[in-house]
Design an enzyme around this catalytic site. Sequence first.
Site, PDB file in Angstrom:
ATOM      1  N   GLU A 259       0.871  -1.172   0.000  1.00  0.00           N
ATOM      2  CA  GLU A 259       0.000   0.000   0.000  1.00  0.00           C
ATOM      3  C   GLU A 259       0.905   1.219   0.000  1.00  0.00           C
ATOM      4  OE1 GLU A 259      -2.305   3.255   1.501  1.00  0.00           O
ATOM      5  OE2 GLU A 259      -1.817   1.945   3.169  1.00  0.00           O
ATOM      6  N   LEU A 260       0.932   1.936  -1.138  1.00  0.00           N
ATOM      7  CA  LEU A 260       1.970   2.936  -1.369  1.00  0.00           C
ATOM      8  C   LEU A 260       1.376   4.341  -1.423  1.00  0.00           C
ATOM      9  CD1 LEU A 260       3.922   0.824  -4.011  1.00  0.00           C
ATOM     10  CD2 LEU A 260       4.167   0.823  -1.506  1.00  0.00           C
ATOM     11  N   CYS A 293      -1.978   9.013   3.098  1.00  0.00           N
ATOM     12  CA  CYS A 293      -1.866   8.645   1.686  1.00  0.00           C
ATOM     13  C   CYS A 293      -3.137   8.927   0.907  1.00  0.00           C
ATOM     14  CB  CYS A 293      -1.458   7.180   1.551  1.00  0.00           C
ATOM     15  SG  CYS A 293      -2.566   6.038   2.395  1.00  0.00           S
TER      16      CYS A 293
END
Length: 490
Positions: A259-260, A293
């Site tokens: 999960e970037l 994010c």
Amino acid sequence: MLDDLLSLIADGRPFAARMFIDGAWADPSGLGVDEVEDPATGRVVATAPRGTRSHAEEALEAARRAQPAWARVPAVERGRAVLALADAVRAEAESLARIVVLEQGKPLGQARGEIGATETFLRYAAEWARRIEGEILPSDSPEEEVWIRRLPHGVVAGLTAWNYPSALATRKLGPALVAGNAFVLKAHEFTPLSGLALAALAERVGLPPGVFNVVTGDGRNVGRALVEGADMTTMTGSTRAGREIYATGAAGIKNLRLELGGKAPFIVMEDADIGRAVEAAVAARFSNCGQICTCNERMYLHEAIADEFLERFVAAARALSIGPGMEDPDLGPKVSGGEVEKVEAMTAASIEAGAEVLLRGGPLTEGRYAHGHFMAPTVLEVRSDDLPVMRDEVFGPVVAARRIGSFEEGLSLANDTGYGLSAYVWSRNLRRVFQAAEGLHFGEIYCNRTNGELVQGFHTGWGLSGLGGEDGKWGFDGYLRKKTMYVNWA
């Protein structure tokens, strides 16, 4: 260890943390250390061992020894163990929240929310204990069936980011344990205390030795060894780090869940509820000092409402209170000086390239802010996406807006990125909502609301934003692998 952490909260005494391997607190003597800094003051509040490859391998071996017995424990009993850990988190919720503030900097109210999520992730995972289902399929042959079983991977390594050091750990830990895996957590160097506090609670509730281990150190040594040695790695972090993990895992064809980063567009159309949209945009940009994010990273505003929206948005941003997290302001500090420098350089380059300044904040360096990592909000308006603040993930209290003439233009600009984590759409037009569902190339879309995914959903990114995902039934299923058996009784 937990008493040491609670003492740190009570009287501010720095202490030397230890790693948790095979149910014991490892002696850190002879190792280098990473300093844990209070982002609000710059004061060193603790040190954590700078672990080595051998520590990672020791933790993996402990997990590998413990995992077969843990997998044989009935799933409902594994679920009860995870529920016991959730109960312990609730019992120590205020102290855990203050640990998050101390090492990460976010406002206390938001830290309390993170610990609530920490508990929720565990409780939700435990609910899946009776839902680990296989399948029986008819065969093409007589007197035969096809069985598909779901089994644990074995040893799972979890690498977590510094922006949510407690919640991100249990988001991975809970489902991994309920599925029958053993778990090794590498807590981020900036924020190791929250992960170690969870280990102390796991020890308190009697989780078997080796089932949950916590190591500290950097990614290039400890993290690389975990990726190479674990059966599965789940990681939350930057796209840069994700690429390195992807390359490391390639040699062993490792099972990876990444999960970037994200670059979420925030599209507001002329028929939107402007008041609600502004409120949501402010929350989605400035919560946790913009270090999320799924944050509102770039705003596309229909020209019919752009003036009103920006006037109200800038006024709301200007009114945000800024201060140490323990005072529970709207905006706490950034996590580190390096992060402040990165965001300020990106902002300055965008202004030099032509961005119009609607509100100029930037680093705060005087008075009560002199020793911390504080930034005031900055709001820009741009006419092109070819600026750093529109192309690169900012991860700070800076946002740019661009005017659009149509919904189709908004969709096109939103998709003009390699990232694909989250997106926002504000419109009362149901047709546009369905167009967004079909046309936005993102794994998660917020329609007429701010960010904040739900545990029963599925948090997943496309493109540079990652592989796999977390939460819900699809997230839980990722912690299991499938085995097919052809059973012939002829």
